[in-house]
Motif scaffolding. Structure first.
Motif, PDB file in Angstrom:
ATOM      1  N   SER A 178      45.332  46.046  24.788  1.00 26.73           N
ATOM      2  CA  SER A 178      43.916  46.603  24.316  1.00 26.73           C
ATOM      3  C   SER A 178      42.887  46.682  25.380  1.00 26.73           C
ATOM      4  CB  SER A 178      43.468  45.835  23.029  1.00 26.73           C
ATOM      5  OG  SER A 178      42.702  44.569  23.477  1.00 26.73           O
ATOM      6  N   PHE A 179      42.822  45.992  26.395  1.00 31.33           N
ATOM      7  CA  PHE A 179      42.076  46.425  27.419  1.00 31.33           C
ATOM      8  C   PHE A 179      42.398  47.744  28.356  1.00 31.33           C
ATOM      9  CE2 PHE A 179      41.521  41.445  27.691  1.00 31.33           C
ATOM     10  CZ  PHE A 179      40.235  41.456  27.060  1.00 31.33           C
ATOM     11  N   LYS A 180      41.462  48.438  28.495  1.00 31.88           N
ATOM     12  CA  LYS A 180      41.544  49.649  29.234  1.00 31.88           C
ATOM     13  C   LYS A 180      40.824  49.512  30.559  1.00 31.88           C
ATOM     14  CE  LYS A 180      43.341  50.916  25.556  1.00 31.88           C
ATOM     15  NZ  LYS A 180      44.835  51.130  25.370  1.00 31.88           N
ATOM     16  N   GLU A 181      40.070  48.869  31.006  1.00 30.14           N
ATOM     17  CA  GLU A 181      39.244  48.751  32.227  1.00 30.14           C
ATOM     18  C   GLU A 181      39.032  47.404  32.840  1.00 30.14           C
ATOM     19  OE1 GLU A 181      36.186  52.419  31.878  1.00 30.14           O
ATOM     20  OE2 GLU A 181      35.920  50.850  30.405  1.00 30.14           O
ATOM     21  N   ILE A 182      38.793  47.222  34.117  1.00 27.73           N
ATOM     22  CA  ILE A 182      38.713  45.996  34.902  1.00 27.73           C
ATOM     23  C   ILE A 182      37.755  46.194  35.836  1.00 27.73           C
ATOM     24  CG2 ILE A 182      40.433  46.433  36.552  1.00 27.73           C
ATOM     25  CD1 ILE A 182      41.292  43.686  36.298  1.00 27.73           C
ATOM     26  N   GLY A 183      36.963  44.920  36.157  1.00 24.70           N
ATOM     27  CA  GLY A 183      36.150  44.774  37.444  1.00 24.70           C
ATOM     28  C   GLY A 183      36.573  43.489  38.206  1.00 24.70           C
ATOM     29  N   VAL A 184      36.672  43.474  39.524  1.00 25.25           N
ATOM     30  CA  VAL A 184      37.461  42.368  40.125  1.00 25.25           C
ATOM     31  C   VAL A 184      36.206  41.880  41.329  1.00 25.25           C
ATOM     32  CG1 VAL A 184      39.017  41.543  41.673  1.00 25.25           C
ATOM     33  CG2 VAL A 184      39.526  43.082  39.797  1.00 25.25           C
ATOM     34  N   GLY A 185      36.113  40.803  41.152  1.00 20.18           N
ATOM     35  CA  GLY A 185      35.050  40.221  42.291  1.00 20.18           C
ATOM     36  C   GLY A 185      35.539  39.106  43.248  1.00 20.18           C
ATOM     37  N   LEU A 186      35.172  38.912  44.398  1.00 21.35           N
ATOM     38  CA  LEU A 186      35.645  38.183  45.344  1.00 21.35           C
ATOM     39  C   LEU A 186      34.335  37.813  46.081  1.00 21.35           C
ATOM     40  CD1 LEU A 186      37.591  36.302  46.759  1.00 21.35           C
ATOM     41  CD2 LEU A 186      38.085  38.087  47.951  1.00 21.35           C
ATOM     42  N   ALA A 187      34.040  36.296  46.188  1.00 18.44           N
ATOM     43  CA  ALA A 187      33.159  36.003  46.980  1.00 18.44           C
ATOM     44  C   ALA A 187      33.373  34.516  47.796  1.00 18.44           C
ATOM     45  CB  ALA A 187      31.672  35.625  46.448  1.00 18.44           C
ATOM     46  N   GLY A 188      32.769  34.354  48.949  1.00 20.20           N
ATOM     47  CA  GLY A 188      32.988  32.860  49.688  1.00 20.20           C
ATOM     48  C   GLY A 188      31.523  32.465  49.781  1.00 20.20           C
ATOM     49  N   PRO A 189      31.658  31.321  50.573  1.00 17.11           N
ATOM     50  CA  PRO A 189      32.598  30.590  50.857  1.00 17.11           C
ATOM     51  C   PRO A 189      33.493  29.868  49.642  1.00 17.11           C
ATOM     52  CG  PRO A 189      30.735  29.154  51.226  1.00 17.11           C
ATOM     53  CD  PRO A 189      30.148  30.577  50.856  1.00 17.11           C
ATOM     54  N   GLY A 190      34.708  29.651  49.680  1.00 18.97           N
ATOM     55  CA  GLY A 190      35.540  29.122  48.995  1.00 18.97           C
ATOM     56  C   GLY A 190      36.401  29.929  48.064  1.00 18.97           C
ATOM     57  N   ASP A 191      36.379  31.258  48.336  1.00 18.46           N
ATOM     58  CA  ASP A 191      37.396  32.130  47.751  1.00 18.46           C
ATOM     59  C   ASP A 191      37.133  31.964  46.030  1.00 18.46           C
ATOM     60  OD1 ASP A 191      38.404  33.487  49.977  1.00 18.46           O
ATOM     61  OD2 ASP A 191      39.625  31.683  50.202  1.00 18.46           O
ATOM     62  N   TYR A 192      35.866  32.434  45.615  1.00 18.78           N
ATOM     63  CA  TYR A 192      35.740  32.509  43.987  1.00 18.78           C
ATOM     64  C   TYR A 192      36.080  34.092  43.610  1.00 18.78           C
ATOM     65  CZ  TYR A 192      33.468  28.026  44.350  1.00 18.78           C
ATOM     66  OH  TYR A 192      33.367  26.713  44.567  1.00 18.78           O
ATOM     67  N   TRP A 193      36.925  33.895  42.771  1.00 18.74           N
ATOM     68  CA  TRP A 193      37.621  35.091  42.071  1.00 18.74           C
ATOM     69  C   TRP A 193      36.978  35.344  40.770  1.00 18.74           C
ATOM     70  CZ3 TRP A 193      40.893  38.410  44.899  1.00 18.74           C
ATOM     71  CH2 TRP A 193      41.464  37.821  46.112  1.00 18.74           C
TER      72      TRP A 193
END
Length: 201
Positions: A178-193
């Motif tokens: 049912s999901f049609k769209e996505i956003g992806v985030g990545l930040a450091g330090p520590g690799d937070y997704w």
């Protein structure tokens, strides 16, 4: 809600899913929110505006209306592009349509990853007390349904996707047709997704 975390070092993930029980996985901390059970571990999210989701998490009728979905293609990082490709590969195997990258969901996901990294705290609750729905709405996404997966300590798109796919709750968000769209985030330090999933109104 009470928050509990495993004391083991290493990678951690958290997922947003409605009506899924918490499942423990070695070296991974995750939790799922089930409205029929007591919350376990960390608050997690899968919210659908039209399926009887808990009243406390609905957007108030008086809330300002978000802007219309963006028509431009959001700028993406190589890591985010790779996560999107891996997500769509898994969805294809499950018979789901591919997700498209959305600029508002990307904005919300990036900001949440940056917030988690800045505070060294993996959580679905922002440092300002915001929920995933708050952040997605504030980014301008007019949603009918949304979900969120977060993770910490995975240094590649392949490793974080393997962690999410090995967890029933995270996998359910990724494979929710049912999901049609996505956003992806990545930040450091520590690799937070962060993965923010959505279906627009």
């Amino acid at each position: 809600m009470r928050k509990h975390r495993r004391k083991r070092p290493g990678r951690r993930i958290a997922v947003g899913v409605l009506a899924v029980g918490a499942v423990g996985i070695p070296s991974v901390a995750m939790a799922c929110f089930d409205p029929h059970e007591k919350p376990a571990a960390e608050t997690s999210w899968r919210h659908t505006a039209h399926r009887g989701a808990p009243k406390a998490h609905t957007v108030p009728a008086s809330a300002p209306k978000p802007a219309a979905p963006a028509t431009s293609t959001p700028a993406t990082t190589p890591a985010a592009a790779r996560v999107l490709a891996l997500v769509n590969g898994e969805r294809d195997k499950a018979g789901c349509s591919p997700l498209t990258l959305n600029s508002e969901l990307t904005k919300a996901a990036r900001a949440h990853s940056e917030d988690m990294a800045a505070h060294r705290n993996m959580s679905h609750t922002g440092s300002d007390g915001s929920t995933p729905g708050d952040r997605i709405t504030d980014a301008g996404y007019e949603w009918r349904a949304y979900g969120e997966n977060v993770a910490h300590g995975y240094d590649t798109p392949e490793s974080v996707m393997a962690g999410w796919m090995d967890s029933p709750g995270h996998r359910r968000n990724i494979l929710d047709c049912s999901f049609k769209e996505i956003g992806v985030g990545l930040a450091g330090p520590g690799d937070y997704w962060t993965q923010d999933f959505g279906t627009a109104r």
